[in-house]
Write a protein that holds these residues in place. Structure first.
Motif, short mmCIF file in Angstrom:
data_model
loop_
_atom_site.label_atom_id
_atom_site.label_comp_id
_atom_site.label_asym_id
_atom_site.label_seq_id
_atom_site.Cartn_x
_atom_site.Cartn_y
_atom_site.Cartn_z
N ARG A 59 0.84 -1.18 0.00
CA ARG A 59 0.00 0.00 0.00
C ARG A 59 0.89 1.24 0.00
O ARG A 59 1.97 1.24 0.58
CB ARG A 59 -0.92 0.03 1.23
N LEU A 60 0.42 2.28 -0.66
CA LEU A 60 1.19 3.52 -0.71
C LEU A 60 0.93 4.34 0.54
O LEU A 60 -0.21 4.64 0.88
CB LEU A 60 0.80 4.34 -1.95
N ASP A 61 1.99 4.69 1.25
CA ASP A 61 1.90 5.55 2.42
C ASP A 61 2.58 6.88 2.10
O ASP A 61 3.61 6.90 1.43
CB ASP A 61 2.59 4.88 3.61
N ILE A 62 1.99 7.98 2.52
CA ILE A 62 2.53 9.31 2.25
C ILE A 62 2.80 10.00 3.57
O ILE A 62 1.90 10.15 4.41
CB ILE A 62 1.56 10.16 1.40
N VAL A 63 4.03 10.43 3.77
CA VAL A 63 4.42 11.20 4.94
C VAL A 63 4.40 12.67 4.55
O VAL A 63 5.09 13.06 3.61
CB VAL A 63 5.83 10.80 5.43
N PRO A 64 3.58 13.51 5.19
CA PRO A 64 3.53 14.93 4.82
C PRO A 64 4.90 15.58 4.89
O PRO A 64 5.80 15.13 5.60
CB PRO A 64 2.57 15.52 5.86
N ALA A 65 5.05 16.66 4.09
CA ALA A 65 6.33 17.38 4.06
C ALA A 65 6.76 17.75 5.48
O ALA A 65 5.98 18.28 6.26
CB ALA A 65 6.20 18.63 3.20
N VAL A 104 8.92 25.23 -6.78
CA VAL A 104 8.24 24.09 -7.41
C VAL A 104 6.74 24.13 -7.12
O VAL A 104 5.91 23.89 -7.99
CB VAL A 104 8.86 22.76 -6.94
N SER A 105 6.40 24.46 -5.88
CA SER A 105 4.98 24.53 -5.52
C SER A 105 4.26 25.62 -6.30
O SER A 105 3.12 25.44 -6.72
CB SER A 105 4.83 24.78 -4.02
N LYS A 106 4.92 26.74 -6.51
CA LYS A 106 4.28 27.87 -7.20
C LYS A 106 4.20 27.64 -8.70
O LYS A 106 3.14 27.81 -9.31
CB LYS A 106 5.04 29.16 -6.91
N TYR A 107 5.31 27.23 -9.32
CA TYR A 107 5.37 27.21 -10.78
C TYR A 107 5.07 25.84 -11.39
O TYR A 107 4.58 25.77 -12.51
CB TYR A 107 6.75 27.70 -11.26
N ALA A 108 5.36 24.77 -10.69
CA ALA A 108 5.06 23.44 -11.22
C ALA A 108 3.70 22.93 -10.74
O ALA A 108 2.97 22.31 -11.51
CB ALA A 108 6.17 22.44 -10.82
N ASP A 109 3.38 23.21 -9.47
CA ASP A 109 2.11 22.73 -8.91
C ASP A 109 1.04 23.82 -8.85
O ASP A 109 -0.07 23.55 -8.37
CB ASP A 109 2.34 22.16 -7.50
N HIS A 110 1.37 25.03 -9.29
CA HIS A 110 0.40 26.13 -9.36
C HIS A 110 -0.25 26.42 -8.01
O HIS A 110 -1.45 26.68 -7.93
CB HIS A 110 -0.67 25.85 -10.42
N CYS A 111 0.54 26.37 -6.97
CA CYS A 111 0.05 26.69 -5.63
C CYS A 111 0.51 28.11 -5.28
O CYS A 111 1.71 28.34 -5.08
CB CYS A 111 0.60 25.70 -4.60
N PRO A 112 -0.41 29.08 -5.22
CA PRO A 112 -0.01 30.47 -4.97
C PRO A 112 0.71 30.63 -3.64
O PRO A 112 0.57 29.81 -2.73
CB PRO A 112 -1.35 31.23 -4.98
N LEU A 113 1.44 31.72 -3.54
CA LEU A 113 2.23 31.94 -2.34
C LEU A 113 1.36 32.12 -1.10
O LEU A 113 1.74 31.69 -0.01
CB LEU A 113 3.12 33.18 -2.53
N TYR A 114 0.18 32.74 -1.25
CA TYR A 114 -0.65 32.93 -0.06
C TYR A 114 -1.15 31.58 0.46
O TYR A 114 -1.32 31.40 1.67
CB TYR A 114 -1.81 33.87 -0.36
N ARG A 115 -1.39 30.61 -0.44
CA ARG A 115 -1.79 29.28 0.03
C ARG A 115 -0.62 28.56 0.68
O ARG A 115 -0.79 27.85 1.67
CB ARG A 115 -2.33 28.47 -1.14
N GLN A 116 0.58 28.73 0.14
CA GLN A 116 1.75 28.13 0.77
C GLN A 116 1.94 28.71 2.18
O GLN A 116 2.33 27.99 3.11
CB GLN A 116 2.99 28.37 -0.08
N GLY A 128 1.43 27.73 7.93
CA GLY A 128 0.80 28.14 9.18
C GLY A 128 0.19 26.98 9.95
O GLY A 128 0.14 26.99 11.18
N ARG A 129 -0.28 25.96 9.21
CA ARG A 129 -0.84 24.79 9.91
C ARG A 129 0.22 24.02 10.68
O ARG A 129 -0.10 23.25 11.57
CB ARG A 129 -1.53 23.86 8.89
N SER A 130 1.48 24.20 10.31
CA SER A 130 2.58 23.57 11.05
C SER A 130 3.16 24.50 12.10
O SER A 130 4.21 24.20 12.68
CB SER A 130 3.70 23.14 10.08
N GLY A 131 2.50 25.65 12.32
CA GLY A 131 2.97 26.59 13.33
C GLY A 131 4.07 27.51 12.86
O GLY A 131 4.72 28.17 13.67
N ILE A 132 4.29 27.59 11.54
CA ILE A 132 5.35 28.43 10.98
C ILE A 132 4.69 29.64 10.34
O ILE A 132 3.98 29.53 9.34
CB ILE A 132 6.19 27.66 9.95
#
Length: 433
Positions: free
Chosen positions: A139-145, A191-203, A208-212
């Motif tokens: 089974r595929l397991d994914i560990v968050p970043a 990579v998140s912004k330009y390859a995965d199209h995740c805007p900076l405000y979402r990053q 923030g969910r990790s307390g950073i």
């Protein structure tokens, strides 16, 4: 409850039978509702795939719609499986999805979990059981970043008997001197912004969910610094691509912020690409994007400075200046018009109006495509010989046919507007011969 069930007089049944009957009627009604839901979702998916062109979505919206439909279908199928498992009479094993099974890369790390029975004593009393085999499931397991802090420690050393000698290792070179991010963190943002199209405000929200707590503007600063330092890599890649014998170029619109007007303006991204894999070329694929505020051919002339090969393009007239002796930045370029673009225009006319002229054009192009299918995978020399012997006569005949049909139709008609330049077929034939 169904109509037939309503007509029954349940009062004559013993209480236990009556309760069982009502439970089965309720289950049948639940299953019918689930089936209707599933049929409705399947009908929606078919409509999205095969519905009228005017009602079809663009690629991005279609992907989102399919994701929503597939999620809903999976939920319904899971519900039906649970309903089947809950029925003692029709108890069966849960159906296992077959999609994407067995495709986990061998290079992924594998953590084995061995599950032993509670007891290895044989029920017959003959002693301990011995191992005869095993079943393995992957089974595929994914560990968050994982966010971590790199602490750089530089000890200071001094002599025991003197006060003037102090030594310390220099600080390693960092992309942002004295800054918060490592080069790996900056690469992740890019990579998140330009390859995965995740805007900076979402990053920023994800961190923030990790307390950073890192503001979007800070991430923008990191991106700008990285862009400056990556510029020489971009320039070198462009120089490398322009040494090729054949390149592709195309331009597309891009919304650009214009704060003074309070709305976006239209800019253009020009893509310069090389991909020789289809014909077995030795050069690796590559692509460079240039930005320009407009679509004028002068931009293509600037971006292609130093390139003197064959340029594959669509029918946009802005590229015509590249073929003239007055071209700046190099010799006149040989252009190769894209057959797919030419065919698309005829296909649009045929689909809307059923034009026999468009249909004949599509048939002629299909004959040329058939030759390409036959010779795909052969050596460059074999393909050239086949094109000279088989394709060139078809292209010449196609050019003559186009000229003849142009005299029959109005230039203001839809087909006349989209007629492919006859010089394209003539030029293609001359290059093949």
């Amino acid at each position: 409850m169904t109509a037939a069930a309503k007509d029954l007089d349940l009062s004559v049944l013993p209480p236990e039978y009556r309760a069982a009957f009502e439970a089965q009627v309720a289950r049948v009604a639940e299953l019918e509702e689930t089936n209707q839901r599933q049929e409705h979702l399947i009908a929606e998916m078919h409509h999205a795939l095969y519905g009228k062109k005017s009602e079809k979505l663009n690629d991005d919206d279609r992907q989102l719609a399919f994701e929503g439909l597939e999620v809903a279908l999976a939920e319904v199928e899971e519900k039906k499986s649970e309903q089947a498992l809950g029925d003692d009479k029709f108890r069966c094993k849960k159906k296992i999805a077959k999609r994407n099974r067995g495709n986990l890369p061998e290079g992924l790390p594998r953590i084995e979990q061995v599950i032993e029975p509670d007891s290895l004593d044989c029920p017959c009393g003959c002693g301990a059981m011995h191992r005869i085999g095993e079943d393995r499931n992957e089974r595929l397991d994914i560990v968050p970043a994982q966010c971590r802090v790199i602490v750089t420690i530089r000890p200071k050393y001094a002599g025991r008997t003197c006060t003037d000698s102090i030594t310390q290792a220099p600080t390693p070179p960092w992309l942002i001197e004295g800054g918060l991010p490592t080069e790996g963190a900056i690469a992740h943002v890019l990579v998140s912004k330009y390859a995965d199209h995740c805007p900076l405000y979402r990053q920023s929200q994800i961190l923030g969910r990790s307390g950073i707590d890192i503001h979007r503007s800070t991430l923008a600063d990191w991106t700008g610094v990285a862009g400056f330092h990556l510029a020489p890599v971009l320039d070198r890649l462009a120089e490398h691509l322009k040494t090729s014998t054949k390149l592709f170029m195309d331009e597309t619109t891009a919304p650009v912020l214009d704060p003074r007007r309070g709305r976006t303006k239209t800019g253009y991204l020009w893509a310069l690409a090389r991909d020789d894999r289809a014909w077995g070329g030795g050069d690796p694929p590559g692509v460079v994007y240039f930005y320009a505020p407009g679509r004028h051919g002068t931009h293509a002339e600037t971006f292609l400075t130093g390139f003197n090969g064959i340029l594959q393009i669509d029918g946009y007239t802005g590229y015509n200046r590249l073929t003239k002796p007055s071209r700046k930045g190099g010799e006149p370029i040989s252009v190769a018009y894209c057959w797919a673009h030419a065919r698309r225009k005829l296909k649009e006319v045929f689909d809307r109006h059923g034009s026999e002229i468009a249909a004949e054009g599509l048939r002629r192009i299909a004959d040329i495509y058939a030759i390409e299918k036959d010779i795909r995978g052969t050596s460059p020399g074999q393909r050239l010989s086949a094109r000279q012997a088989r394709s060139a006569p078809l292209v010449v005949a196609f050019g003559g046919w186009l000229q003849a049909q142009r005299l029959r139709i109005s230039a203001q008609s839809r087909l006349g507007e989209r007629s492919w330049p006859t010089s394209t077929a003539t030029g293609t034939a001359s290059r093949l011969s």
